[in-house]
Design an enzyme around this catalytic site. Structure first.
Site, PDB file in Angstrom:
ATOM      1  N   HIS A 195       0.871  -1.177   0.000  1.00 24.76           N
ATOM      2  CA  HIS A 195       0.000   0.000   0.000  1.00 24.76           C
ATOM      3  C   HIS A 195       0.912   1.232   0.000  1.00 24.76           C
ATOM      4  O   HIS A 195       2.001   1.201   0.562  1.00 24.76           O
ATOM      5  CB  HIS A 195      -0.824  -0.056   1.285  1.00 24.76           C
ATOM      6  CG  HIS A 195      -1.918   0.964   1.389  1.00 24.76           C
ATOM      7  ND1 HIS A 195      -1.682   2.272   1.759  1.00 24.76           N
ATOM      8  CD2 HIS A 195      -3.261   0.869   1.205  1.00 24.76           C
ATOM      9  CE1 HIS A 195      -2.833   2.927   1.796  1.00 24.76           C
ATOM     10  NE2 HIS A 195      -3.807   2.105   1.459  1.00 24.76           N
ATOM     11  N   GLN A 234      -4.388  -4.998   7.021  1.00 23.94           N
ATOM     12  CA  GLN A 234      -5.322  -6.034   6.563  1.00 23.94           C
ATOM     13  C   GLN A 234      -5.109  -7.352   7.285  1.00 23.94           C
ATOM     14  O   GLN A 234      -5.857  -8.305   7.053  1.00 23.94           O
ATOM     15  CB  GLN A 234      -5.179  -6.261   5.047  1.00 23.94           C
ATOM     16  CG  GLN A 234      -5.386  -5.025   4.202  1.00 23.94           C
ATOM     17  CD  GLN A 234      -6.818  -4.511   4.259  1.00 23.94           C
ATOM     18  OE1 GLN A 234      -7.756  -5.230   4.617  1.00 23.94           O
ATOM     19  NE2 GLN A 234      -6.994  -3.249   3.905  1.00 23.94           N
ATOM     20  N   CYS A 288      -4.744   2.258  -3.753  1.00 23.44           N
ATOM     21  CA  CYS A 288      -3.517   2.780  -3.132  1.00 23.44           C
ATOM     22  C   CYS A 288      -2.380   1.779  -3.285  1.00 23.44           C
ATOM     23  O   CYS A 288      -1.528   1.656  -2.394  1.00 23.44           O
ATOM     24  CB  CYS A 288      -3.707   3.119  -1.664  1.00 23.44           C
ATOM     25  SG  CYS A 288      -4.890   4.433  -1.396  1.00 23.44           S
TER      26      CYS A 288
END
Ligand SMILES: Cc1ncc(COP(=O)(O)O)c(C=O)c1O
Lengths: 155, 425
Positions: free
Chosen positions: B141, B221, B383
């Site tokens: 990311h 995540q 992203c």
């Protein structure tokens, strides 16, 4: 969002321009070339304009990638630009922007031609930026042409 | 049906009905999911961006503001005491959630982004020098890339990249050649937000430490889906966001090994983070307060603590079983959609998210049409522009699942895709 809104968004004319964009390609001998991207979604176009001595658009082409709305909008715009003076082109951009912001009067304006098919986009706030991508490039192109003209006047 | 396939088939349908019952129970806890969008029950499949909030979290925040709010660590009065206890109590909950033995190793931040920036700034200040190397991956990311680009530019350090394979796994076979005597830091995600790939952190940590470097794990995540035990993972820093794990926005946590946190410079200066202030210099408070300048997001911390408790109450084993079942179903059904391109590894190497593209229809158009059907997905580069470049695509659509999603949500997604195809042909 209703089905009606959705089908007014994805009108046949839009899908047709998306599948078979008009004036797609580079323009050797372009007077001005502008790259415009939407960093949020990755849509991008490169607009090429060829102007004559009176600032009239002789040819307009683009290359780019992105969603149906951004690509159909640029395609329709290039069709509309041919033969227009820079001032007329900017007026078109302004009219189109008004339509995107919900003006019914603008949406009835025949000057917009096929671009009126995009009026459904105004109901989808997150997609308005897509529809304006080509016009943002057009405005930037006009600015560059004029800045250059100013510069050479002074020079 | 007869033959050996029958019992297996029965087991699959058992698992699916268990998963759907699990999701139905969970859904009752989430008020935002009790609504219609486009005239249909909302199907929320944008969990990798942010999850919805259970009553337990909303109520904890409201209760804090209704009863216990004051500034923390400063006051001599009852509410200040209660607010401080709520704030530090939440830190203990999140520490436990991350498997950290010492709550002082948990620093509150605004989220994963700030946690990574904190390390990239405060750690790099002392420990990153000219010619040193940081290893990242193209799976990251932007919040695990840009802070390191800034730090490397300041220090004159060099960034090196671990590439991905065709299914979006890290090319770990290349890791040994990337690790050099100059490697100071390796920063990788636990789970990819764009692809759902789960990375073998513990295995990576061993190699990184053998090379004398540190490992930061972007757990934005990972924390929502996997049981986290920072000790077992063997990393040196772990970053997480409250809002991706049922908690509020504006709060997150950085876990760091205490001796590292102690040797790092502060991140920001201000109140709360000092011990003594003189005219020309100050001395720092103990960790973690050294890194928490200014009045913190107390209500956010309380909310993230409540979210950690909520997920612990659900149970990680049950959550994992549920998520695996829904994800397998989603991958099966999506793979059968004509003209679809799926990104990322098979179900047993991924969690949470499925990225895809349809022939002829752009990712944004897909998201708009699904939205008209009450199905919320994300479209764009997520992203993760280096992931998009790796696959040579400008954007994907992404459906990401959580505890309240079930196989019917997947069916609604697939029906929506049929509608996209009807429009775009
Ligand atoms: C893998 C990953 N890392 C970092 C972040 C950044 O998290 P936040 O925006 O909460 O700081 C996200 C969320 O978008 C993410 O998915």
């Amino acid at each position: 969002m209703t089905d009606i809104a959705l089908s007014s968004l994805y009108q046949q004319l839009i899908l047709e321009h998306y599948r078979k964009p008009r004036n797609k390609g580079v323009l050797p001998g372009a007077t001005v070339e502008v790259h415009m991207a939407n960093p949020v979604c990755g849509d991008e176009i490169r607009l090429h304009l060829q102007l004559d001595g009176e600032e009239r658009v002789q040819a307009a082409t683009f290359i780019g990638q992105g969603c149906s709305i951004s690509q159909a909008s640029v395609s329709m715009m290039t069709v509309r630009l041919k033969g227009k003076s820079l001032d007329e082109a900017l007026a078109l951009a302004e009219r189109f922007t008004e339509m995107m912001h919900g003006s019914r009067e603008a949406a009835r304006d025949r000057k917009l031609g096929e671009l009126r098919a995009l009026q459904g986009v105004s109901k989808f706030p997150v997609r308005i930026k897509c529809a304006l991508l080509g016009f943002d490039a057009l405005q930037e192109a006009a600015k560059r042409v004029r800045d250059q003209a100013d510069g050479s006047d002074r020079g | 049906m007869n033959g050996p396939a029958a019992p297996a088939g029965a087991r699959v349908s058992d698992r699916r009905s268990r998963a759907n019952a699990f999701a139905a129970r969970a859904r009752r806890d989430f008020p935002a999911l009790q609504q219609e969008v486009g005239g249909k029950p909302l199907v929320y499949l944008d969990n990798a961006a942010s999850t919805q909030k259970p009553d337990a979290v909303i109520d904890a925040i409201a209760h804090y503001y209704r009863h216990d709010h004051a500034n923390v660590h400063r006051g001599m009065h009852e509410l200040a005491r209660r607010a401080t206890e709520a704030y530090e109590g939440a830190r203990r909950k999140v520490a436990r959630f991350l498997g950290a033995a010492d709550p002082a190793e948990v620093v509150w931040t605004r989220g994963t982004t700030e946690a990574i920036n904190l390390v990239a700034s405060a750690w790099s200040h002392t420990f990153l020098g000219e010619g040193d190397e940081i290893v990242l991956s193209t799976q990251e990311h932007h919040s695990n890339l840009v802070p390191w680009q800034l730090a490397a530019a300041r220090a004159g350090a060099r960034l090196r990249y671990l590439e991905l394979d065709g299914e979006g796994r890290l090319r770990l076979d290349r890791l040994p050649e990337l690790l050099s005597p100059r490697t100071r830091m390796v920063a990788l995600s636990h789970v990819s937000n764009a692809l759902g790939t789960v990375n073998p952190v513990a295995e990576i940590a061993e190699q990184v430490h053998a090379a004398g470097a540190l490992l930061l794990v972007d757990g934005a995540q990972g924390a929502p889906h996997l049981p986290i035990d920072v000790a077992a993972l063997g990393c040196d820093f772990y970053a997480a966001s409250g809002h991706k794990m049922c908690g509020p926005t504006g709060i997150g946590a950085l876990w760091g090994r205490r001796e590292l946190l102690e040797r790092m410079e502060p991140y920001q200066g201000g109140g709360e983070m000092i011990s003594v202030v003189e005219r020309e210099y100050s001395t720092w408070a103990e960790v973690p307060h050294k890194f928490e300048a200014g009045t913190p997001n107390v209500a956010g911390a309380v909310g993230m603590g409540a979210a950690a408790d909520y997920l612990t109450g659900i149970g990680h084993a049950a959550l994992a079983e549920h998520e695996r079942t829904v994800l397998e179903y989603a991958l099966d059904r999506l793979a059968a959609v004509e003209g679809i391109r799926l990104f990322g590894p098979p179900a047993d190497e991924r969690c949470g998210a499925v990225s895809f593209l349809l022939d002829h229809a752009h990712a944004h158009d897909v998201a708009t049409i699904l939205d008209a059907d009450g199905v919320a997905v994300r479209a764009g580069h997520h992203c993760a522009q280096l992931v998009m470049k790796h696959f040579g695509v400008p954007a994907t659509s992404r459906a990401s699942f959580y505890l309240y999603n079930d196989t019917e949500d997947v069916d609604r997604l697939v029906e929506g895709l049929d509608r996209v195809k009807a429009i775009f042909g």
